[in-house]
Design a protein around this motif. Structure first.
Motif, PDB file in Angstrom:
ATOM      1  N   ARG A 102      35.185  43.379  27.479  1.00 23.69           N
ATOM      2  CA  ARG A 102      34.533  43.003  28.739  1.00 23.69           C
ATOM      3  C   ARG A 102      33.061  42.702  28.504  1.00 23.69           C
ATOM      4  N   ALA A 103      32.391  43.525  27.697  1.00 23.09           N
ATOM      5  CA  ALA A 103      30.974  43.306  27.421  1.00 23.09           C
ATOM      6  C   ALA A 103      30.734  41.982  26.717  1.00 23.09           C
ATOM      7  N   GLY A 104      31.741  41.522  25.957  1.00 19.13           N
ATOM      8  CA  GLY A 104      31.602  40.271  25.227  1.00 19.13           C
ATOM      9  C   GLY A 104      32.076  39.048  25.975  1.00 19.13           C
ATOM     10  N   THR A 105      32.582  39.219  27.182  1.00 23.40           N
ATOM     11  CA  THR A 105      33.054  38.092  27.984  1.00 23.40           C
ATOM     12  C   THR A 105      31.867  37.315  28.538  1.00 23.40           C
ATOM     13  N   THR A 106      31.862  36.006  28.332  1.00 23.67           N
ATOM     14  CA  THR A 106      30.751  35.204  28.845  1.00 23.67           C
ATOM     15  C   THR A 106      30.809  35.134  30.364  1.00 23.67           C
ATOM     16  N   PHE A 110      34.141  34.966  32.763  1.00 21.19           N
ATOM     17  CA  PHE A 110      34.381  35.931  33.842  1.00 21.19           C
ATOM     18  C   PHE A 110      34.701  35.208  35.142  1.00 21.19           C
ATOM     19  N   ILE A 111      33.926  34.179  35.438  1.00 20.61           N
ATOM     20  CA  ILE A 111      34.168  33.417  36.669  1.00 20.61           C
ATOM     21  C   ILE A 111      35.535  32.742  36.628  1.00 20.61           C
ATOM     22  N   HIS A 112      35.796  32.003  35.568  1.00 20.34           N
ATOM     23  CA  HIS A 112      36.992  31.150  35.530  1.00 20.34           C
ATOM     24  C   HIS A 112      38.262  31.929  35.207  1.00 20.34           C
ATOM     25  N   GLN A 113      38.207  32.804  34.217  1.00 21.04           N
ATOM     26  CA  GLN A 113      39.417  33.512  33.806  1.00 21.04           C
ATOM     27  C   GLN A 113      39.736  34.704  34.707  1.00 21.04           C
ATOM     28  N   ARG A 131      24.322  41.149  38.082  1.00 19.88           N
ATOM     29  CA  ARG A 131      24.317  40.459  36.798  1.00 19.88           C
ATOM     30  C   ARG A 131      25.646  40.704  36.107  1.00 19.88           C
ATOM     31  N   PHE A 132      26.109  39.702  35.362  1.00 18.40           N
ATOM     32  CA  PHE A 132      27.419  39.830  34.735  1.00 18.40           C
ATOM     33  C   PHE A 132      27.484  38.937  33.507  1.00 18.40           C
ATOM     34  N   GLY A 133      28.507  39.185  32.695  1.00 20.48           N
ATOM     35  CA  GLY A 133      28.725  38.370  31.509  1.00 20.48           C
ATOM     36  C   GLY A 133      27.931  38.848  30.311  1.00 20.48           C
ATOM     37  N   LYS A 134      28.306  38.369  29.162  1.00 25.32           N
ATOM     38  CA  LYS A 134      27.657  38.751  27.910  1.00 25.32           C
ATOM     39  C   LYS A 134      26.153  38.523  28.000  1.00 25.32           C
ATOM     40  N   GLY A 138      24.823  36.047  33.571  1.00 24.80           N
ATOM     41  CA  GLY A 138      25.369  35.608  34.848  1.00 24.80           C
ATOM     42  C   GLY A 138      24.564  36.161  36.004  1.00 24.80           C
ATOM     43  N   SER A 139      24.399  35.376  37.053  1.00 24.81           N
ATOM     44  CA  SER A 139      23.576  35.759  38.189  1.00 24.81           C
ATOM     45  C   SER A 139      24.180  35.213  39.476  1.00 24.81           C
TER      46      SER A 139
END
Length: 327
Positions: A102-106, A110-113, A131-134, A138-139
């Motif tokens: 999960r920490a390595g997911t871009t 995260f949005i698409h998959q 904030r999200f993604g590697k 992400g914002s």
């Protein structure tokens, strides 16, 4: 699934995930007023579409993954967070495991998959600081920019301020660490609470005229050591009932200065609580933990503490955390 609240985890098959729903995304530690604004926005969006509303949250807390050896004072463990989320009326929660993958997911993946392909969301609500993604790249602005192409709606909630101070989980933790129970209650929209099993202690309270229900809290609990007016919840559903009491959280410096322990004296109660799970909500701070020269001085102070707790409870609103059943 219990009382209409569905918990979806990583192992859930795609067929078991309701599609087209609206999600409120966040860590939701404490489910404070800022979190509740995000949830309310998701509700409004979901109602306009006739779709279910879910929370998307992460376990363990990302801070624990990135700093496993650091002390992490969580306002709510996973179970109590889900109980609070269920109490908001949400249709369910998606609990995503926060691990190395999960920490390595871009952010884009995260949005698409996760959000589009797996959950099939039609709308997203987040807080201004999500904030999200590697690398946390992400914002909310990224979600907003992607929304038209994906055919979804994104709602970004601004900060909630009380007396020009932003409500946040960190601010609630600080209030609890300083014994500012009223401030924590205001930011949470209700009293902060803990849950634990009543264990056997030294049974000193019996000889002092104050038998207590002892609960061992998480070792990282950052609540200020001291004496509190509390409300106690016992049982579930129709069997749930509330009691009032006074509680000590600390190391018992008069006796052993041992590991921190929550000791709850329940007013007007006779019976055996050993092995019982109790919810203890903190209504007011009475005083710091003190060391006394002897038992007589301690008992005199305990009499005063109990009287002050009763006064505080009588003056406080008759509220308790709104908790839902999660099975």
């Amino acid at each position: 699934m219990a009382s209409g609240f569905t918990i979806i985890r990583d192992i859930a098959p795609a067929a078991a995930i309701p599609k087209g729903g609206v999600v409120a995304i966040g860590n939701f530690d404490g489910v404070h007023l800022g979190h509740r604004a995000v949830i309310a926005a998701a509700f409004e969006m979901a109602r306009s579409r006739g779709k279910p509303a879910f929370a998307v949250t992460f376990e363990p807390h990302p801070r624990k993954f990135f700093s496993p050896n650091a002390s992490q004072f969580r306002l709510t463990d996973e179970t109590n967070k889900l109980r609070l989320l269920a109490g908001t009326g949400l249709d369910g929660a998606v609990v995503m495991t926060f691990d190395a993958a999960r920490a390595g997911t871009t952010a884009q993946d995260f949005i698409h998959q996760d959000l589009i392909e797996r959950l099939g969301v039609s709308g997203i609500a987040v807080g201004y600081d999500f904030r999200f993604g590697k690398g946390r790249v992400g914002s909310p602005s990224l979600l907003v920019s992607e929304a038209p192409r994906l055919g979804i709606e994104v709602d970004v909630q601004p900060p909630i301020d009380i007396d020009e101070r932003a409500v946040s989980s960190s601010a609630v933790r600080m209030a609890l660490a300083e014994g500012r129970i009223a401030d924590a209650t205001t930011m949470l929209g209700g009293p902060w609470f803990v849950t634990g099993e009543v264990i056997h202690g030294e049974k000193r309270g019996r000889s002092l005229g104050y038998p207590t229900a002892n609960i061992r809290l998480d070792q990282d609990c950052g609540l200020k050591h001291g004496i509190y007016a509390v409300r106690i919840g016992r049982g579930k559903g129709k069997d749930h009932h509330r009691l009032d009491g006074v509680a000590s959280f600390g190391r018992r410096p008069t006796f052993d200065n041992g590991a921190p322990l929550l000791e709850v004296f329940v007013f007007d109660f006779q019976g055996d609580l050993y092995g019982t799970m109790l919810d203890v909500a903190f209504i007011g701070f009475i005083r710091d933990e003190l060391k006394f020269d002897g038992v007589e001085a301690l008992v005199h102070q305990m009499d005063d503490d109990a009287a002050r707790a009763k006064t505080q409870l009588a003056a406080a609103p008759d509220v308790f955390p709104k908790l839902g059943e999660i099975g």
